[in-house]
Design an enzyme around this catalytic site. Structure first.
Site, mmCIF file in Angstrom:
data_model
loop_
_atom_site.group_PDB
_atom_site.id
_atom_site.type_symbol
_atom_site.label_atom_id
_atom_site.label_comp_id
_atom_site.label_asym_id
_atom_site.label_seq_id
_atom_site.Cartn_x
_atom_site.Cartn_y
_atom_site.Cartn_z
ATOM 1 N N PRO A 1 -10.500 -54.773 -7.378
ATOM 2 C CA PRO A 1 -10.897 -53.366 -7.384
ATOM 3 C C PRO A 1 -11.649 -52.972 -6.116
ATOM 4 C CG PRO A 1 -11.553 -54.458 -9.422
ATOM 5 C CD PRO A 1 -11.127 -55.507 -8.465
ATOM 6 N N GLU B 1 -25.581 -38.629 4.109
ATOM 7 C CA GLU B 1 -26.518 -39.630 4.601
ATOM 8 C C GLU B 1 -27.933 -39.286 4.145
ATOM 9 O OE1 GLU B 1 -26.286 -39.578 8.848
ATOM 10 O OE2 GLU B 1 -26.950 -37.507 8.985
ATOM 11 N N GLY B 2 -28.812 -40.291 4.202
ATOM 12 C CA GLY B 2 -30.212 -40.040 3.872
ATOM 13 C C GLY B 2 -30.765 -40.960 2.800
ATOM 14 N N ARG B 3 -29.906 -41.749 2.172
ATOM 15 C CA ARG B 3 -30.413 -42.696 1.161
ATOM 16 C C ARG B 3 -30.982 -43.918 1.858
ATOM 17 N NH1 ARG B 3 -26.993 -39.004 -0.472
ATOM 18 N NH2 ARG B 3 -27.145 -38.393 -2.646
#
Length: 60
Positions: free
Chosen positions: A2, A10-12
Site C-alpha cells: 500500500p 506546509e507548517g507542521r
C-alpha cells in the site's frame, strides 16, 4: 504494497508529521492486513502561493 499520499499545506512540525505517518500506517495495517514493512506514506507539502480556489491564490 500500500502507498498513501497525503497532501497538505506546509507548517507542521516534524513531530506532527511523524505521528501522522505512524497513525496512517496503523490504519492501513488494521484495515488491509498489510505488514508494517510494506506500507509507504508520502507527505507532499504545498505552499499557499501554489494553490488557488475559485481562481484566487490562498495567499492573496
Amino acid at each position: 504494497m500500500p502507498y498513501v499520499t497525503i497532501k497538505m499545506f506546509e507548517g507542521r512540525t516534524d513531530e506532527q508529521k511523524k505521528a501522522l505517518c505512524e497513525k496512517v500506517t496503523e490504519a492501513v495495517i488494521e484495515t488491509t492486513g498489510a505488514s508494517k514493512e510494506s506500507v509507504v506514506v508520502f507527505i507532499e507539502e504545498m505552499t499557499k502561493d501554489n494553490y488557488s480556489v475559485a481562481g484566487k491564490r490562498l495567499i492573496d
